[in-house]
Write a protein that holds these residues in place. Sequence first.
Motif, PDB file in Angstrom:
ATOM      1  N   CYS A 274       4.843 -83.119   0.817  1.00 32.54           N
ATOM      2  CA  CYS A 274       3.425 -84.285   0.618  1.00 32.54           C
ATOM      3  C   CYS A 274       2.393 -85.006   1.769  1.00 32.54           C
ATOM      4  N   ALA A 275       3.055 -84.332   3.089  1.00 27.86           N
ATOM      5  CA  ALA A 275       2.001 -84.983   3.751  1.00 27.86           C
ATOM      6  C   ALA A 275       0.444 -84.795   3.718  1.00 27.86           C
ATOM      7  N   PRO A 276       0.121 -85.074   4.410  1.00 29.85           N
ATOM      8  CA  PRO A 276      -1.902 -85.595   4.167  1.00 29.85           C
ATOM      9  C   PRO A 276      -2.853 -83.742   4.290  1.00 29.85           C
ATOM     10  N   GLY A 277      -3.545 -83.881   4.166  1.00 25.84           N
ATOM     11  CA  GLY A 277      -4.480 -82.376   4.099  1.00 25.84           C
ATOM     12  C   GLY A 277      -4.487 -81.747   5.433  1.00 25.84           C
ATOM     13  N   TRP A 278      -4.675 -82.674   6.071  1.00 33.10           N
ATOM     14  CA  TRP A 278      -4.857 -81.695   7.559  1.00 33.10           C
ATOM     15  C   TRP A 278      -3.766 -80.778   8.252  1.00 33.10           C
ATOM     16  N   LEU A 279      -2.662 -81.630   7.647  1.00 37.55           N
ATOM     17  CA  LEU A 279      -1.733 -80.635   7.984  1.00 37.55           C
ATOM     18  C   LEU A 279      -0.562 -79.245   6.993  1.00 37.55           C
ATOM     19  N   HIS A 280      -1.353 -79.218   5.475  1.00 39.37           N
ATOM     20  CA  HIS A 280      -0.830 -78.291   5.244  1.00 39.37           C
ATOM     21  C   HIS A 280      -1.256 -76.798   4.943  1.00 39.37           C
ATOM     22  N   ALA A 281      -1.823 -76.716   5.893  1.00 40.30           N
ATOM     23  CA  ALA A 281      -1.791 -75.220   6.059  1.00 40.30           C
ATOM     24  C   ALA A 281      -0.885 -75.210   7.171  1.00 40.30           C
ATOM     25  N   GLU A 282      -1.139 -75.480   8.388  1.00 37.59           N
ATOM     26  CA  GLU A 282      -0.127 -75.245   8.767  1.00 37.59           C
ATOM     27  C   GLU A 282       1.613 -74.943   8.982  1.00 37.59           C
ATOM     28  N   ILE A 283       2.162 -76.132   8.406  1.00 33.82           N
ATOM     29  CA  ILE A 283       3.705 -76.597   7.059  1.00 33.82           C
ATOM     30  C   ILE A 283       3.657 -75.464   5.735  1.00 33.82           C
ATOM     31  N   ALA A 284       2.964 -74.633   5.765  1.00 30.29           N
ATOM     32  CA  ALA A 284       2.665 -74.206   4.887  1.00 30.29           C
ATOM     33  C   ALA A 284       2.880 -72.520   5.150  1.00 30.29           C
ATOM     34  N   ILE A 285       2.034 -72.252   5.588  1.00 30.46           N
ATOM     35  CA  ILE A 285       1.798 -70.523   6.424  1.00 30.46           C
ATOM     36  C   ILE A 285       3.569 -70.445   7.778  1.00 30.46           C
ATOM     37  N   ALA A 286       3.633 -71.918   8.354  1.00 28.73           N
ATOM     38  CA  ALA A 286       5.626 -71.835   8.684  1.00 28.73           C
ATOM     39  C   ALA A 286       6.495 -71.389   7.977  1.00 28.73           C
ATOM     40  N   ALA A 287       6.289 -72.216   6.655  1.00 29.15           N
ATOM     41  CA  ALA A 287       7.071 -72.417   5.990  1.00 29.15           C
ATOM     42  C   ALA A 287       7.622 -70.595   4.765  1.00 29.15           C
ATOM     43  N   LEU A 288       6.018 -70.424   4.685  1.00 34.25           N
ATOM     44  CA  LEU A 288       6.236 -69.529   3.757  1.00 34.25           C
ATOM     45  C   LEU A 288       6.448 -68.276   4.821  1.00 34.25           C
ATOM     46  N   GLU A 289       6.089 -68.364   6.192  1.00 34.04           N
ATOM     47  CA  GLU A 289       6.970 -66.842   6.875  1.00 34.04           C
ATOM     48  C   GLU A 289       8.402 -67.032   7.001  1.00 34.04           C
ATOM     49  N   ALA A 290       8.776 -68.628   6.889  1.00 32.98           N
ATOM     50  CA  ALA A 290      10.759 -68.616   7.049  1.00 32.98           C
ATOM     51  C   ALA A 290      11.901 -68.208   5.797  1.00 32.98           C
ATOM     52  N   GLY A 291      10.089 -68.656   4.993  1.00 34.86           N
ATOM     53  CA  GLY A 291      11.180 -67.573   3.568  1.00 34.86           C
ATOM     54  C   GLY A 291      11.435 -68.444   2.700  1.00 34.86           C
ATOM     55  N   LYS A 292      10.304 -69.409   2.670  1.00 34.53           N
ATOM     56  CA  LYS A 292      11.041 -71.064   2.079  1.00 34.53           C
ATOM     57  C   LYS A 292       9.785 -70.796   0.947  1.00 34.53           C
ATOM     58  N   HIS A 293      10.357 -71.476  -0.693  1.00 30.75           N
ATOM     59  CA  HIS A 293       9.521 -71.068  -1.440  1.00 30.75           C
ATOM     60  C   HIS A 293       8.707 -72.803  -1.039  1.00 30.75           C
ATOM     61  N   VAL A 294       7.699 -72.806  -1.512  1.00 31.19           N
ATOM     62  CA  VAL A 294       7.101 -73.579  -1.239  1.00 31.19           C
ATOM     63  C   VAL A 294       5.873 -74.165  -1.889  1.00 31.19           C
ATOM     64  N   LEU A 295       6.022 -75.974  -1.840  1.00 26.37           N
ATOM     65  CA  LEU A 295       4.970 -76.410  -2.984  1.00 26.37           C
ATOM     66  C   LEU A 295       4.039 -77.368  -2.551  1.00 26.37           C
ATOM     67  N   VAL A 296       3.172 -77.351  -2.542  1.00 31.97           N
ATOM     68  CA  VAL A 296       1.937 -77.794  -1.516  1.00 31.97           C
ATOM     69  C   VAL A 296       1.346 -79.049  -2.864  1.00 31.97           C
ATOM     70  N   GLU A 297       1.055 -80.346  -2.216  1.00 31.46           N
ATOM     71  CA  GLU A 297       0.045 -81.162  -2.686  1.00 31.46           C
ATOM     72  C   GLU A 297      -1.334 -80.398  -3.140  1.00 31.46           C
ATOM     73  N   LYS A 298      -2.314 -80.902  -3.451  1.00 32.28           N
ATOM     74  CA  LYS A 298      -3.490 -80.872  -3.943  1.00 32.28           C
ATOM     75  C   LYS A 298      -3.993 -82.056  -2.813  1.00 32.28           C
TER      76      LYS A 298
END
Lengths: 381, 381, 381, 381
Positions: free
Chosen positions: A85-109
């Motif tokens: 739920c972080a601001p848009g400019w952080l979405h990519a970094e966090i989401a990619i790291a989380a997915l690579e860590a094997g976590k299911h990811v829900l990201v705000e639009k």
Amino acid sequence: MSGAHEQKAPLGVAAIGYAFMGKAHSQAWRNVAAYFDVPAVEQRVLVGRDSEQVAEAAARYGWAESATDWREVIARDDVQIVDICAPGWLHAEIAIAALEAGKHVLVEKPLANSMAESERMVAAAQAARARGVQSMVGFNYRRVPALAFAKQLIADGRLGAVREVRASYLQDWLADEDSPMTWRLRKETAGSGALGDIASHAIDQVQFLLGDTVTEVSGRLHTFVGQRPGPSGVEDVTVDDAAWATLSLAGGAVASVEVSRVALGRKNSLRIEVYGSAGALTFDLERLNELEFLDGAVPVAEQGFRRIVVTEPEHPYVGAWWPQGHVIGWEHTFTHQIRDFLLAIRDGAAPSPSFEEGLQVQRVLAAVEESAAAKSTIVQL
Amino acid sequence: MSGAHEQKAPLGVAAIGYAFMGKAHSQAWRNVAAYFDVPAVEQRVLVGRDSEQVAEAAARYGWAESATDWREVIARDDVQIVDICAPGWLHAEIAIAALEAGKHVLVEKPLANSMAESERMVAAAQAARARGVQSMVGFNYRRVPALAFAKQLIADGRLGAVREVRASYLQDWLADEDSPMTWRLRKETAGSGALGDIASHAIDQVQFLLGDTVTEVSGRLHTFVGQRPGPSGVEDVTVDDAAWATLSLAGGAVASVEVSRVALGRKNSLRIEVYGSAGALTFDLERLNELEFLDGAVPVAEQGFRRIVVTEPEHPYVGAWWPQGHVIGWEHTFTHQIRDFLLAIRDGAAPSPSFEEGLQVQRVLAAVEESAAAKSTIVQL
Amino acid sequence: MSGAHEQKAPLGVAAIGYAFMGKAHSQAWRNVAAYFDVPAVEQRVLVGRDSEQVAEAAARYGWAESATDWREVIARDDVQIVDICAPGWLHAEIAIAALEAGKHVLVEKPLANSMAESERMVAAAQAARARGVQSMVGFNYRRVPALAFAKQLIADGRLGAVREVRASYLQDWLADEDSPMTWRLRKETAGSGALGDIASHAIDQVQFLLGDTVTEVSGRLHTFVGQRPGPSGVEDVTVDDAAWATLSLAGGAVASVEVSRVALGRKNSLRIEVYGSAGALTFDLERLNELEFLDGAVPVAEQGFRRIVVTEPEHPYVGAWWPQGHVIGWEHTFTHQIRDFLLAIRDGAAPSPSFEEGLQVQRVLAAVEESAAAKSTIVQL
Amino acid sequence: MSGAHEQKAPLGVAAIGYAFMGKAHSQAWRNVAAYFDVPAVEQRVLVGRDSEQVAEAAARYGWAESATDWREVIARDDVQIVDICAPGWLHAEIAIAALEAGKHVLVEKPLANSMAESERMVAAAQAARARGVQSMVGFNYRRVPALAFAKQLIADGRLGAVREVRASYLQDWLADEDSPMTWRLRKETAGSGALGDIASHAIDQVQFLLGDTVTEVSGRLHTFVGQRPGPSGVEDVTVDDAAWATLSLAGGAVASVEVSRVALGRKNSLRIEVYGSAGALTFDLERLNELEFLDGAVPVAEQGFRRIVVTEPEHPYVGAWWPQGHVIGWEHTFTHQIRDFLLAIRDGAAPSPSFEEGLQVQRVLAAVEESAAAKSTIVQL
């Protein structure tokens, strides 16, 4: 490692961000299991930059712990789901790291602030999906019962061939020209204005409802209030506060989109009208428990837009709540979203809207900007 | 012993009943602290007759434990609040016992099935109040933000002298004459039909909004579907499925009330219109985020019922939720009710509506029945 | 002499009264033949007490001549139709004289100010009818296309068995307590207040729509503004400014009626809701081109009140006017009324509503007054 | 020769065309003097191509005579006004000839089918005006009381600076793809489709309400039903059945326009929303007696779109009709138009909208077509 759906232990959730969206997502995590049969979840940790504030928010919103370093959190073994739920400019970094860590990811639009980021996120999501790790972008209005029901009616052919869609999303929180400057009004932080924030919802709905894809776009952007008071004097607003677009869809429909943050008197009015050869629909988010449907199969003397109160057990999602006529609130679009996300995880299925669907919306937004910069000339996607 | 407001430890809550109302109250207990600054509470125990079902409900709705014997529960030292969602015929017994045990009591409306029970409950509440033990009856619609705002407008004189009120509460869940017999349709279990169930809400609103008291009543009851299929053959319905009343208020206003469970197409439509010498209001529970207000102080050419979306920070309760235009659901009338109940406990103040106010509604209901039995002849209260 | 329907020469019309109703009837006579195939008519003479004013009105409204003595006018050979728009206390005398003179008579509602007058008018109408002379009372709202269509739907069984009707007629032209005294507010000239003026319309609609008859009544009358400024000081208002009634119909339905001239913000709002076992309808005269219809035969998930714009060729009357969606005004209820009156004359048929139907409404009004005077106790008709 | 305003003799009127528009204009000529104080007029002659049909129409609609040759009619000394209801391709020829013959001219919109014709008409109007001969183009919706009142509110600054306008005109009479081919669907006879027919109204309203001028345009045209059954087989539809445009106005506002003849369920829905810095307005032609107004000067908690029933004596035009709340129909936009035309003739003033204003609308329509042919690229006016 693989998805969590074989697990018997509760799924541990970490949410990143505790402002408006964090508050809304928290209520969904806190309540989903009271209404829907979903895998067990635990609100493990809420992440934010300010340790004191995030601790207070965590206590208030039902999270077991708080933290300030999202990197540490996504590395935790007791976290299986990361909700961004972080601001848009952080979405990519966090989401990619989380997915690579094997976590299911829900990201705000919207998926991200740029096309490049969005594309990297899609790549990461595809790779993760192959490993059973799921991802979803939060176009929560797909889970408004009335809109989910509208999609059913269209998919069932009740509207015939859809010809025209009129989508508008009007708000007025920037109508006052003395309303101060914020990061949302600077291009470098916000990416765009009304376009990314609310046209993204409208465009997603057009594609969602019709089950179709935008193929060309004419667009226009405008900033009615060009300067606003900042902390150290007047500042230029560098994003749009209103946007217009005409969209062609692959199946032959044409959609108009208009969004604004300066439409005085409109509080949160996502309105959608769909006209087909055999029926029509209208919807307004300010009356989200209602759908108007005109059935062209009825004798003409009896035709009319009928106000359906979408609170019957037969309607999507809403049977889990209260008896008919007992309306639900905006927040439960998130509850339904998390319900579907959890069921997809349980079933090892890819939830929708996927990152790819989020990217498709980004493509349309980029085309609107490109067209707007070229005198509204049509841009092909 | 005294009220709980000096305590630092969380207030322990026991809820009795886990059906429709129990589910709604549970969500309020589960969520109230996420939105409002209230004393800490813990959902200690949920009570029901069927041990298996109540255990499952407790787990689902966020209660630490479940139990089947309400007498044991109200004796527990870790329970400071008893929330009674059981059927009406049990209200008096439980509420009086709980109050005598020094527990704060919230009881669902209507206060009881009979005047005699209601009066005993009032006596118990008065005695308890003297000892700092609070009690409240759950006319939750007082906490609809739009209706709370309506009351403010009336109290501020914006309507001038109120002359006429039109209150109706229309539902259709019994419109189908093949809908089966239930305990709600037998006088011995339900007390009355639409009258006690929904006219009670309408009458409470009339008195609440106007800050006034009904002084005389003409009433009528009718049962449109006189027989329904029961488990062992056709049964007589012995309660009303619709009711009408005309009420005089002490301050000179006249109110009409009409309620029905067979008004096809109306799902949960509590509609209220208030006409004064200087303004007017209308409301419909199916659109509970909206209030229509006509301001007679405006030049006549500009007068009109204005649709206020009651989601601004300035409006009662709703600033705690979401930004403007993000509508809330029916369930949060209970969240607001519990917020006010908890604040009253904290402050050692008597919450409203009190049992006395609940009794006043019972008096009006009884007068409607009395008038209906006497050819609608006016009954004085 | 006999009815005019064998004649080839135009029917000569005399209208008595040139105020509000005279103006409205005049437009109907002036325009009816432009839209409907009716026997030829000529606006021969307009009658009023003030010779100068009536001459001016005649010129303005399209009448060939004006006159001040209605007795002379009804004696003229070139007058075949007498249209009575004079105040209620003159209805009986003029109507009976005109009928006896062999003239077809249209009289504005209510039929008369008293039951005795009404009964004499009915006797005169029956005698005249036997001689081929027709008569009609002007409940013009029967000719609102939406209400005529509503009646069709009910007659066709689309609502099933009608259970409840809610009829209200709310205006606000007396909401201001400084609004001055007029003859309409004195019992000796007006007979009654809101009751005779507007409840008469509501009650006629109930009986018209259901094709049924009121059998018992509980009523109430009230005067909110008891004194008003008159030309020579403050005067007592001696008629009601609001009325309430509950009506039983022979077929088993129950109707509530509420009328007011002090309902601030309601301009001319005759609202009707009809709830049956298989469908429901709502209507508001302020939106007279619309009818809301809920069809219970539709699957529940698709049910809703549909807003029918009653401007299709298939709808009653309205095909004669403009293409679909081009709405008509209030005045054309009179045009339709005169069309039907003329067709009945042409066909030698008795038009409806007859004086007998007008009398039946008077009976209900009298019963409301009787009940109101007896503490709302039910009165049998 | 000079204008007719010094004359005492009635103004003789000739109308050319007796179809839909001829019928509507006829009612206005027949009724205007009953409601408004205007110079005396006489319906002298109705002109059409088919002598039998025009004779019948003349008799029905109140014209003294009929004729088939418009050239002869405009030469008559007893004709002072020529009202052109003929198809668009005849406008220029008739209007110019009539103006040159010294007749005041009212011509239906759009002014003509081409820019060249429109410009010649403007030249003729300017020359005639210098000789006291008046001309007017029939954008009748300027005379809807609600829209005239809207213009007042905007002109009085009640909306502040207008930012956004949303104008749509949706109909559905071509929604059925089996609806047959007509001259209106061929470019050579109709000029354009929905664009000229109904977008012309929407665009005129935008400029009228704002008192402003369109300076640039992006447009799009589309034909959803490309072929229709003709008398001798399937034919290509060569005009648009829907159009979209985004308009910039000189004063800084942006307007979106969308029109369609295939929007199922919309009968005659010209909807206009205007958002300013201090207020907002909405209107729908299907509810033409209503205007919604949001006053931003009111405290935010009390703001809302108020439904004004535009039937008060204070409102434009409508005081001439009936008491408040007694709604008028679509046809009276023409009655008001003719009232204003006659008053301008009486006063020797130039009526509005002038041919120049009609030409300005044509310029915008042409720009929409030009932009649509160039991939929606913005066209400057």
